[in-house]
Design an enzyme around this catalytic site. Structure first.
Site, PDB file in Angstrom:
ATOM      1  N   SER A  37       0.843  -1.190   0.000  1.00  0.00           N
ATOM      2  CA  SER A  37       0.000   0.000   0.000  1.00  0.00           C
ATOM      3  C   SER A  37       0.876   1.237   0.000  1.00  0.00           C
ATOM      4  CB  SER A  37      -0.881   0.014   1.249  1.00  0.00           C
ATOM      5  OG  SER A  37      -1.542   1.258   1.393  1.00  0.00           O
ATOM      6  N   ALA A  85      -1.250   0.293  12.657  1.00  0.00           N
ATOM      7  CA  ALA A  85      -0.751  -1.078  12.486  1.00  0.00           C
ATOM      8  C   ALA A  85      -0.776  -1.465  11.014  1.00  0.00           C
ATOM      9  CB  ALA A  85      -1.587  -2.049  13.312  1.00  0.00           C
ATOM     10  N   TYR A  86      -1.801  -1.028  10.293  1.00  0.00           N
ATOM     11  CA  TYR A  86      -1.883  -1.319   8.860  1.00  0.00           C
ATOM     12  C   TYR A  86      -0.687  -0.703   8.141  1.00  0.00           C
ATOM     13  CZ  TYR A  86      -3.628  -1.587   4.091  1.00  0.00           C
ATOM     14  OH  TYR A  86      -3.753  -1.846   2.744  1.00  0.00           O
ATOM     15  N   VAL A  88       2.261   0.187   9.306  1.00  0.00           N
ATOM     16  CA  VAL A  88       3.502  -0.480   9.707  1.00  0.00           C
ATOM     17  C   VAL A  88       3.590  -1.862   9.070  1.00  0.00           C
ATOM     18  CG1 VAL A  88       4.812  -1.415  11.669  1.00  0.00           C
ATOM     19  CG2 VAL A  88       3.732   0.850  11.844  1.00  0.00           C
ATOM     20  N   LYS A  90       2.322  -2.860   6.280  1.00  0.00           N
ATOM     21  CA  LYS A  90       2.603  -2.724   4.847  1.00  0.00           C
ATOM     22  C   LYS A  90       4.033  -2.233   4.605  1.00  0.00           C
ATOM     23  CE  LYS A  90      -1.213  -4.264   3.047  1.00  0.00           C
ATOM     24  NZ  LYS A  90      -1.214  -5.426   2.137  1.00  0.00           N
ATOM     25  N   VAL A 125      -8.886   1.007  -4.191  1.00  0.00           N
ATOM     26  CA  VAL A 125      -9.817   0.223  -4.993  1.00  0.00           C
ATOM     27  C   VAL A 125     -11.150   0.088  -4.265  1.00  0.00           C
ATOM     28  CG1 VAL A 125     -10.193  -2.025  -6.090  1.00  0.00           C
ATOM     29  CG2 VAL A 125      -7.894  -1.028  -6.039  1.00  0.00           C
ATOM     30  N   THR A 127     -13.992  -1.705  -2.939  1.00  0.00           N
ATOM     31  CA  THR A 127     -14.298  -3.081  -2.529  1.00  0.00           C
ATOM     32  C   THR A 127     -15.312  -3.017  -1.395  1.00  0.00           C
ATOM     33  OG1 THR A 127     -12.590  -3.177  -0.811  1.00  0.00           O
ATOM     34  CG2 THR A 127     -11.918  -3.803  -3.055  1.00  0.00           C
TER      35      THR A 127
END
Length: 168
Positions: A37, A85-86, A88, A90, A125, A127
């Protein structure tokens, strides 16, 4: 803390495990593409951490950074201001992909032409998880498909978005 561990479990440790499992099964000129990302960007990280990410030469060194992040948060401290956290996880995915690519290049004697291992951001994207996304799934697939099948000039260990290499 459980949600942080779950995020890293999927986005970093799961990707690491899949990469280490499938890479030996690729043909000598095969390709591996890990989806990361733009949030993996190291901008905003302290120079000492950026240096550790960039100087890592093995997945174990990236894993140490991920473990350090979890331990810091478990102590109630902030590892990097403004990084979730996401983000880090990635950053870990992108860093791990880079060091694996370096290892593959070294197996080939540094000359390239072997397995290509890259990471990419598909973009925002639309989703079920991101209903406000600005790209269709087909648009989001362009960069991963390019990396898997297209002419990328033998480039490996890089981070891509919108079909071009971007700074990590």
């Amino acid at each position: 803390l459980p949600s942080i561990r779950a995020t890293l479990s999927v986005n970093y440790y799961g990707t690491l495990h899949a990469t280490q499992t499938f890479l030996p099964l690729l043909t000598p000129r095969g390709r591996m593409v890990n989806v990361s990302s733009f949030l993996a960007s190291l901008s905003g990280y302290p120079p000492s951490l950026v240096s550790r990410f960039h100087s890592a030469t093995s997945p174990a060194q990236i894993t140490e950074l991920m473990d350090e992040y979890v331990a810091t948060v478990a102590e109630g401290k902030v590892w990097v201001e403004g990084k979730s956290a996401y983000d880090v996880s990635k950053a870990g995915c992108t860093g791990m992909t880079r060091v694996i690519a370096i290892g593959e290049r070294e197996k080939e004697g540094g000359g390239g032409g072997g397995r290509l291992v890259n990471s990419c951001c598909p973009g925002y994207v639309k989703t079920d998880l991101s209903p406000r996304g600005t790209k269709t799934p087909d648009e989001g697939a362009k960069t991963p498909v390019l990396l898997a099948l297209g002419d990328i000039g033998g480039q490996t260990g890089l981070f891509w978005k919108n079909e071009v290499v971007i700074d990590w």
